[in-house]
Design an enzyme around this catalytic site. Structure first.
Site, PDB file in Angstrom:
ATOM      1  N   ASP A 115      -1.460   4.207  -6.980  1.00 45.14           N
ATOM      2  CA  ASP A 115      -0.963   2.945  -6.417  1.00 45.14           C
ATOM      3  C   ASP A 115       0.535   2.785  -6.694  1.00 45.14           C
ATOM      4  O   ASP A 115       1.036   3.292  -7.703  1.00 45.14           O
ATOM      5  CB  ASP A 115      -1.752   1.783  -7.050  1.00 45.14           C
ATOM      6  CG  ASP A 115      -1.611   0.499  -6.250  1.00 45.14           C
ATOM      7  OD1 ASP A 115      -1.084   0.530  -5.126  1.00 45.14           O
ATOM      8  OD2 ASP A 115      -2.034  -0.547  -6.777  1.00 45.14           O
TER       9      ASP A 115
ATOM     10  N   ASN B 189      -7.998   0.140   3.710  1.00 46.82           N
ATOM     11  CA  ASN B 189      -6.610   0.448   4.102  1.00 46.82           C
ATOM     12  C   ASN B 189      -6.364   0.398   5.616  1.00 46.82           C
ATOM     13  O   ASN B 189      -5.216   0.360   6.059  1.00 46.82           O
ATOM     14  CB  ASN B 189      -6.166   1.816   3.557  1.00 46.82           C
ATOM     15  CG  ASN B 189      -5.866   1.794   2.071  1.00 46.82           C
ATOM     16  OD1 ASN B 189      -5.972   2.810   1.392  1.00 46.82           O
ATOM     17  ND2 ASN B 189      -5.489   0.634   1.532  1.00 46.82           N
TER      18      ASN B 189
HETATM   19  C1  FPP Z   1      -1.226   3.010  -2.601  1.00 46.05           C
HETATM   20  O1  FPP Z   1       0.100   2.570  -2.664  1.00 46.05           O
HETATM   21  C2  FPP Z   1      -1.292   4.272  -1.966  1.00 46.05           C
HETATM   22  C3  FPP Z   1      -1.976   4.565  -0.817  1.00 46.05           C
HETATM   23  C4  FPP Z   1      -2.759   3.613  -0.031  1.00 46.05           C
HETATM   24  C5  FPP Z   1      -1.944   5.894  -0.268  1.00 46.05           C
HETATM   25  C6  FPP Z   1      -2.067   7.015  -1.236  1.00 46.05           C
HETATM   26  C7  FPP Z   1      -1.476   8.149  -0.593  1.00 46.05           C
HETATM   27  C8  FPP Z   1      -0.652   9.035  -1.155  1.00 46.05           C
HETATM   28  C9  FPP Z   1      -0.287   9.101  -2.576  1.00 46.05           C
HETATM   29  C10 FPP Z   1      -0.065   9.994  -0.250  1.00 46.05           C
HETATM   30  C11 FPP Z   1      -0.431  11.361  -0.429  1.00 46.05           C
HETATM   31  C12 FPP Z   1      -1.830  11.717  -0.629  1.00 46.05           C
HETATM   32  C13 FPP Z   1      -2.292  12.885  -0.207  1.00 46.05           C
HETATM   33  C14 FPP Z   1      -3.648  13.343  -0.540  1.00 46.05           C
HETATM   34  C15 FPP Z   1      -1.456  13.759   0.607  1.00 46.05           C
HETATM   35  P1  FPP Z   1       0.458   1.221  -1.958  1.00 46.05           P
HETATM   36  O2  FPP Z   1       0.954   1.544  -0.593  1.00 46.05           O
HETATM   37  O3  FPP Z   1      -0.719   0.299  -1.974  1.00 46.05           O
HETATM   38  O4  FPP Z   1       1.610   0.697  -2.847  1.00 46.05           O
HETATM   39  P2  FPP Z   1       1.952  -0.845  -3.121  1.00 46.05           P
HETATM   40  O5  FPP Z   1       0.816  -1.403  -3.901  1.00 46.05           O
HETATM   41  O6  FPP Z   1       3.209  -0.740  -3.920  1.00 46.05           O
HETATM   42  O7  FPP Z   1       2.161  -1.500  -1.799  1.00 46.05           O
END
Ligand code: FPP
Length: 241
Positions: free
Chosen positions: A19, A67
């Site tokens: 996250d 998501n």
């Molecule tokens: C949460 O951060 C992250 C995600 C919803 C996506 C996770 C994906 C990756 C780490 C990309 C790569 C993964 C692979 C397997 C290639 P957020 O967007 O919720 O962050 P925030 O809470 O700061 O908004």
């Protein structure tokens, strides 16, 4: 201890809620997808760090059933990132002996992505090193509901005796049926929630909620958390003398 010597009694299975990509990007005045791309680079580093830390199974939460509620631009960007990531890393996984699996409901994912997921699973099926499981369109409740549906079908078809259904039965129908339960679950970015991740499987896991945003998470921090786990006393509800 150096990162070459795995911690004694370390976790065999580590699961990570990655996250903080969005906040990491926003802090740099960049679009959220910039953070997801930086996050993907971290995935590579942590997968590489598993063998020296004695971690045999790594499960990462890449996209949840919730998501889809993000903007269309972000969802499309993430799907494109997953396609490119699998395509780019596939041969490397084989070289590094990493076996890749995916959990989650594939039905809603586009055909091209699903094809790449199948290909990566087949290509790495013989690999005996790290077991990397990527949760894509995954939700713990959704997984339990889908498992229950299949279990009910087996009961209806006379293949399963309802009187024999116990807590050993349901896990056999879960997406994770070939994996051991996670020992340690890490969530980055300062949120102390499990967000529908591995609900059934994490019943006895240890949790680490850390402030680091996922794109800043390093192999050193991973090593520190894995080493810290070794000192704990897991009793699984029992009392030790
Ligand atoms: C949460 O951060 C992250 C995600 C919803 C996506 C996770 C994906 C990756 C780490 C990309 C790569 C993964 C692979 C397997 C290639 P957020 O967007 O919720 O962050 P925030 O809470 O700061 O908004």
């Amino acid at each position: 201890m150096t990162s070459d010597s795995p911690p004694a009694n370390g976790p065999r299975h580590v699961a990570i809620i990655m996250d903080g990509n969005g906040r990491w990007a926003q802090a740099r005045g960049r679009p959220r997808l910039f953070g997801h791309h930086a996050g993907a680079r971290r995935v590579r580093e942590i997968v590489e760090a598993c063998p020296s830390n004695g971690v045999k199974y790594l499960t990462i939460f890449a996209f949840s059933t919730e998501n889809w509620k993000r903007t269309q631009i972000e969802v499309a960007g993430l799907m494109s990132l997953f396609r490119r990531y699998i395509l780019k890393e596939m041969q490397d996984f084989v070289k590094r002996n990493v076996r890749v699996r995916f959990i989650g409901d594939r039905v809603r994912l586009d055909e091209k992505l699903r094809g790449l997921m199948d290909e990566a699973e087949e290509l790495t099926a013989h690999c005996t090193g790290t077991n990397l499981t990527i949760a894509l369109n995954y939700g713990g409740r959704d997984e339990v509901a889908r498992a229950t549906h299949r279990l009910a079908q087996d009961v209806a078809a006379g293949k399963l005796d309802p009187n024999k259904v116990d807590e050993e039965t349901l896990p056999k129908y879960l997406d994770t049926h070939v994996l051991p339960d996670p020992d340690l679950v890490i969530r980055t970015s300062g949120e102390a929630r499990i967000s529908n991740f591995l609900l059934w499987q994490s019943a006895y896991a240890e949790y680490e909620f850390i402030d680091t945003l996922w794109p800043d998470f390093s192999a050193e921090e991973f090593h520190t958390l894995v080493s810290g786990y070794g000192g704990r006393d897991r009793r699984f509800g029992a009392v030790t003398a």
